[in-house]
Scaffold this motif. Structure first.
Motif, short mmCIF file in Angstrom:
data_model
loop_
_atom_site.label_atom_id
_atom_site.label_comp_id
_atom_site.label_asym_id
_atom_site.label_seq_id
_atom_site.Cartn_x
_atom_site.Cartn_y
_atom_site.Cartn_z
N ARG A 1 0.84 -1.20 0.00
CA ARG A 1 0.00 0.00 0.00
C ARG A 1 0.88 1.25 0.00
O ARG A 1 2.01 1.23 0.48
N ALA B 1 -5.12 3.70 7.62
CA ALA B 1 -6.16 3.70 6.59
C ALA B 1 -6.43 2.28 6.09
O ALA B 1 -7.17 2.08 5.14
N GLY B 2 -5.81 1.29 6.74
CA GLY B 2 -6.01 -0.09 6.32
C GLY B 2 -6.46 -0.94 7.48
O GLY B 2 -7.51 -0.69 8.07
N CYS B 3 -5.62 -1.93 7.85
CA CYS B 3 -6.01 -2.91 8.86
C CYS B 3 -5.79 -2.43 10.30
O CYS B 3 -6.08 -3.15 11.24
N GLU C 1 0.75 7.01 1.97
CA GLU C 1 -0.29 7.88 2.56
C GLU C 1 -1.27 7.13 3.45
O GLU C 1 -2.03 7.74 4.17
N GLU C 2 -1.25 5.77 3.40
CA GLU C 2 -2.14 5.01 4.28
C GLU C 2 -1.52 4.78 5.66
O GLU C 2 -2.17 4.24 6.56
#
Ligand SMILES: [Zn+2]
Lengths: 212, 87
Positions: free
Chosen positions: B11, B60-62, B14-15
């Motif tokens: 990813r 922004a993910g997990c 920015e995440e």
């Protein structure tokens, strides 16, 4: 104000009609390119049961056994879904899953999961906090590519694949169901999502339909 | 720059949020005699040219905390593990 139910001391009154997350923003119809078939079709999957399931400390194996027994689904160790009897379980992080159901509508899913998983998982109802938008049609991937930084090539993002990411800076959970893409977003960004979808779908012709 | 999250896959930067040196350890003692160890823990960081173990949060993910081994000279990432490994 989206009000799905009013809870009262142990019982709940859930006969109130749920309001679309796009109510007041979007009206059904054709947007953008007018000629030919619509490249992308969008609809809201209303009244879904939505819940997060988080394994309690040291209880992940017990949780997997319980879900297998109750729904016939193997909880995945990654961002993809397992479809069981009436419920789809999507991996959203280590030891955490997002459950989606049509048959266990609205808060009924969280209520059932909380009862069945007592002591082994924490369950939170998300049915009044999230909207699920279904994006499909021949140009669905091209439209989503304008907002997502995820590789949606069908060889990589196979049926059932899922991703927690951002779509045009909005936090979303996305999963693939057959040839359709479902996007779960916070209801409060419904208007922003619609603005993004209308503009991103315009070049391909966007048909916005609502579901009952 | 991309980080290959063990849960989500590769990813964009920015995440993630950078959360500092992954090697510092909180002192056990809260006695006055541990003052120097606390100053070290709170304020003092090495600034290595080369491999660095650092924490990143996949917000922004997990939402996992990751321990990333990165070369501060080339930005090459040689390892990414869940910070909660073994727990
Ligand atoms: Zn991740």
């Amino acid at each position: 104000m989206p009000i799905l139910s009013i809870r009262k001391e142990g019982g709940s009154v859930s006969n109130l009609e749920s309001t679309s997350a796009l109510h007041g923003f979007a009206t059904p119809g054709r947007y953008g390119k007018r000629d030919g078939e619509a490249g992308v079709t969008a609809s809201e999957r209303k009244n879904l049961g939505l819940a997060t399931v988080v394994a309690r400390k040291g209880q992940e194996a017990a949780l997997k056994t319980a879900i297998q027994g109750a729904y016939g689904a193997d909880l995945p160790d990654g961002s993809r879904s397992a479809v069981g009897k009436g419920v789809r379980f999507i991996g959203i992080g280590p030891g955490q899953w997002f459950a989606v159901s049509e048959s266990l509508a609205n808060e009924a899913l969280a209520d059932e999961l909380a009862t069945k998983l007592q002591g082994i998982a924490s369950v939170a109802d998300h049915s009044s906090g999230r909207a699920v938008m279904r994006i499909e049609g021949p140009a669905a991937r091209d439209v989503l590519a304008k907002g997502l930084m995820i590789d949606l090539d069908p060889r990589v993002f196979v049926d059932g694949a899922a991703a927690t990411s951002t779509l045009s800076h909005m936090g979303v959970l996305l999963w693939r169901d057959g040839n359709a893409y479902d996007v779960a977003l916070f209801r409060s960004v419904g208007g922003s999502f619609w603005g993004w979808l209308r503009d991103s779908g315009a070049a391909f012709g966007l048909e916005f339909v609502t579901t009952s | 720059m991309r980080i290959n999250c063990p849960y989500c896959g590769a990813r964009g930067l920015e995440e993630f949020t950078y959360r500092g040196d992954a090697t510092v350890k909180r002192p056990e003692s809260i006695e006055e005699s541990a003052r120097d160890a606390w100053v070290d823990y709170v304020y003092l960081r090495d600034n290595p040219a080369g491999l660095h173990k650092e924490l990143w949060h996949h917000g922004a993910g997990c939402h996992s905390w990751l321990e990333v081994t990165r070369n501060t000279v080339t930005h090459e990432i040689t390892a990414v593990e869940l910070a909660a490994k073994g727990r």
